[in-house]
Write a protein that holds these residues in place. Structure first.
Motif, mmCIF file in Angstrom:
data_model
loop_
_atom_site.group_PDB
_atom_site.id
_atom_site.type_symbol
_atom_site.label_atom_id
_atom_site.label_comp_id
_atom_site.label_asym_id
_atom_site.label_seq_id
_atom_site.Cartn_x
_atom_site.Cartn_y
_atom_site.Cartn_z
ATOM 1 N N THR A 16 0.869 -1.321 0.031
ATOM 2 C CA THR A 16 0.141 -0.048 -0.088
ATOM 3 C C THR A 16 0.822 1.066 -0.107
ATOM 4 O OG1 THR A 16 -0.102 0.177 2.490
ATOM 5 C CG2 THR A 16 -1.938 -1.237 1.048
ATOM 6 N N PHE A 17 0.324 2.368 -0.364
ATOM 7 C CA PHE A 17 0.825 3.618 -0.609
ATOM 8 C C PHE A 17 -0.027 4.724 -0.364
ATOM 9 C CE2 PHE A 17 3.315 7.072 -2.320
ATOM 10 C CZ PHE A 17 4.577 6.801 -2.016
ATOM 11 N N ASP A 18 0.003 5.649 0.630
ATOM 12 C CA ASP A 18 -0.929 6.558 0.736
ATOM 13 C C ASP A 18 -0.323 8.114 0.212
ATOM 14 O OD1 ASP A 18 -2.309 8.831 1.740
ATOM 15 O OD2 ASP A 18 -2.315 8.193 4.069
ATOM 16 N N TYR A 19 -0.614 8.259 -1.136
ATOM 17 C CA TYR A 19 -0.190 9.501 -1.768
ATOM 18 C C TYR A 19 -0.422 10.799 -1.081
ATOM 19 C CZ TYR A 19 0.815 6.552 -5.848
ATOM 20 O OH TYR A 19 1.187 5.476 -6.728
ATOM 21 N N GLU A 20 -1.641 10.821 -0.602
ATOM 22 C CA GLU A 20 -2.063 12.090 0.255
ATOM 23 C C GLU A 20 -0.760 12.517 1.368
ATOM 24 O OE1 GLU A 20 -5.637 14.168 2.533
ATOM 25 O OE2 GLU A 20 -6.138 12.305 1.495
ATOM 26 N N TYR A 21 -0.787 11.564 2.227
ATOM 27 C CA TYR A 21 0.130 11.436 3.309
ATOM 28 C C TYR A 21 1.689 11.964 2.712
ATOM 29 C CZ TYR A 21 2.984 11.021 7.464
ATOM 30 O OH TYR A 21 3.873 11.014 8.481
ATOM 31 N N TYR A 22 1.960 11.265 1.688
ATOM 32 C CA TYR A 22 3.358 11.365 1.387
ATOM 33 C C TYR A 22 3.389 12.752 0.602
ATOM 34 C CZ TYR A 22 7.270 10.355 -2.069
ATOM 35 O OH TYR A 22 8.530 10.354 -2.236
ATOM 36 N N VAL A 23 2.536 13.463 0.045
ATOM 37 C CA VAL A 23 2.652 14.711 -0.428
ATOM 38 C C VAL A 23 2.607 15.810 0.437
ATOM 39 C CG1 VAL A 23 1.324 16.444 -2.181
ATOM 40 C CG2 VAL A 23 2.056 14.033 -2.819
ATOM 41 N N GLU A 24 1.621 15.543 1.200
ATOM 42 C CA GLU A 24 1.319 16.559 2.172
ATOM 43 C C GLU A 24 2.301 16.646 3.373
ATOM 44 O OE1 GLU A 24 -3.011 16.653 3.225
ATOM 45 O OE2 GLU A 24 -3.522 16.763 1.074
ATOM 46 N N THR A 25 2.677 15.659 3.895
ATOM 47 C CA THR A 25 3.345 15.389 5.139
ATOM 48 C C THR A 25 4.786 14.905 4.926
ATOM 49 O OG1 THR A 25 1.588 14.900 6.425
ATOM 50 C CG2 THR A 25 3.561 14.407 7.271
ATOM 51 N N HIS A 26 5.292 13.997 4.120
ATOM 52 C CA HIS A 26 6.250 13.463 4.148
ATOM 53 C C HIS A 26 7.360 14.178 2.918
ATOM 54 C CE1 HIS A 26 9.551 10.223 4.497
ATOM 55 N NE2 HIS A 26 9.961 10.529 3.003
ATOM 56 N N MET A 43 12.336 15.804 -6.930
ATOM 57 C CA MET A 43 11.030 15.670 -7.862
ATOM 58 C C MET A 43 10.505 14.292 -7.498
ATOM 59 S SD MET A 43 12.480 15.188 -11.675
ATOM 60 C CE MET A 43 11.387 13.761 -12.451
ATOM 61 N N VAL A 44 9.211 14.191 -7.666
ATOM 62 C CA VAL A 44 8.898 12.700 -7.467
ATOM 63 C C VAL A 44 7.755 12.438 -8.687
ATOM 64 C CG1 VAL A 44 6.902 11.262 -6.116
ATOM 65 C CG2 VAL A 44 8.520 13.055 -4.905
ATOM 66 N N THR A 45 8.085 11.187 -9.292
ATOM 67 C CA THR A 45 7.277 10.913 -10.482
ATOM 68 C C THR A 45 6.125 9.829 -9.636
ATOM 69 O OG1 THR A 45 9.115 10.969 -11.863
ATOM 70 C CG2 THR A 45 7.477 9.466 -12.466
ATOM 71 N N LYS A 46 5.023 9.985 -9.921
ATOM 72 C CA LYS A 46 4.008 8.799 -9.740
ATOM 73 C C LYS A 46 3.695 8.020 -10.720
ATOM 74 C CE LYS A 46 -0.990 8.411 -8.035
ATOM 75 N NZ LYS A 46 -2.150 9.535 -7.907
ATOM 76 N N PHE A 59 5.252 2.407 -7.097
ATOM 77 C CA PHE A 59 4.116 3.565 -6.719
ATOM 78 C C PHE A 59 4.681 4.902 -6.969
ATOM 79 C CE2 PHE A 59 2.758 0.199 -3.543
ATOM 80 C CZ PHE A 59 1.504 0.111 -3.831
ATOM 81 N N ALA A 60 5.874 5.201 -6.871
ATOM 82 C CA ALA A 60 6.503 6.523 -6.912
ATOM 83 C C ALA A 60 8.085 6.250 -6.933
ATOM 84 C CB ALA A 60 6.159 7.517 -5.778
ATOM 85 N N ASN A 88 4.439 5.401 7.862
ATOM 86 C CA ASN A 88 3.329 6.405 8.061
ATOM 87 C C ASN A 88 2.542 6.340 6.652
ATOM 88 O OD1 ASN A 88 3.338 6.690 10.678
ATOM 89 N ND2 ASN A 88 4.791 8.504 10.554
ATOM 90 N N PHE A 89 3.173 6.217 5.642
ATOM 91 C CA PHE A 89 2.386 6.002 4.260
ATOM 92 C C PHE A 89 2.517 5.060 3.660
ATOM 93 C CE2 PHE A 89 6.740 8.067 3.896
ATOM 94 C CZ PHE A 89 7.019 7.191 2.429
ATOM 95 N N THR A 90 3.439 3.909 3.970
ATOM 96 C CA THR A 90 3.528 2.835 2.922
ATOM 97 C C THR A 90 3.875 1.648 3.568
ATOM 98 O OG1 THR A 90 4.331 1.940 0.982
ATOM 99 C CG2 THR A 90 5.683 3.068 2.070
ATOM 100 N N ASN A 91 3.605 0.410 3.371
ATOM 101 C CA ASN A 91 4.202 -0.795 3.971
ATOM 102 C C ASN A 91 5.301 -1.306 2.923
ATOM 103 O OD1 ASN A 91 2.651 -1.874 1.830
ATOM 104 N ND2 ASN A 91 1.402 -3.267 3.066
ATOM 105 N N VAL A 92 5.804 -0.528 2.103
ATOM 106 C CA VAL A 92 6.926 -0.955 1.170
ATOM 107 C C VAL A 92 8.113 -0.736 1.661
ATOM 108 C CG1 VAL A 92 7.840 -0.556 -1.219
ATOM 109 C CG2 VAL A 92 5.502 -0.732 -0.791
ATOM 110 N N GLN A 93 9.153 -1.470 1.768
ATOM 111 C CA GLN A 93 10.692 -1.154 1.864
ATOM 112 C C GLN A 93 11.227 -0.859 0.332
ATOM 113 O OE1 GLN A 93 12.625 -1.775 4.570
ATOM 114 N NE2 GLN A 93 13.988 -0.589 3.206
#
Length: 102
Positions: A16-26, A43-46, A59-60, A88-93
């Motif tokens: 999973t990946f929480d884009y909203e948290y990633y963009v607004e907080t991380h 820069m971030v590529t989605k 994811f990104a 806080n935004f993903t369970n991915v390593q």
């Protein structure tokens, strides 16, 4: 020589990946933590697709740019709070690629 650090978040079954948290907080945290240590740009590529009819394999991909190796090492040395924030935004390593621009 300019250096880059790419942080790559692969997709997969149950990931999973929480884009909203990633963009607004991380991402703002990245600037606060690494900015004072020489971060020149970021820069971030989605991920949208892995080809014409294929789902994305990532994811990104975040690309952090530093003017030289010393500032990159300083930025990475300060990255502890960013690494702690990942759950806080993903369970991915995430994977990393450190390189130089051509």
């Amino acid at each position: 020589m300019a250096m880059t650090v790419q942080v790559i978040y692969p997709t997969g079954e149950g990931k999973t990946f929480d884009y909203e948290y990633y963009v607004e907080t991380h991402l703002p945290m990245v600037g606060k933590v690494m900015g004072p240590h020489g971060l020149a740009d970021a820069m971030v590529t989605k991920g949208l697709a892995g080809g014409p009819d294929a789902p994305p394999g990532y994811f990104a991909v975040a690309t952090l740019m530093f003017p030289d190796e010393a500032t990159m090492k300083a930025g990475l040395g300060a990255a502890g709070p960013l690494l702690e924030d990942i759950p806080n935004f993903t369970n991915v390593q995430p994977d990393m690629l450190i390189g130089t621009t051509l």
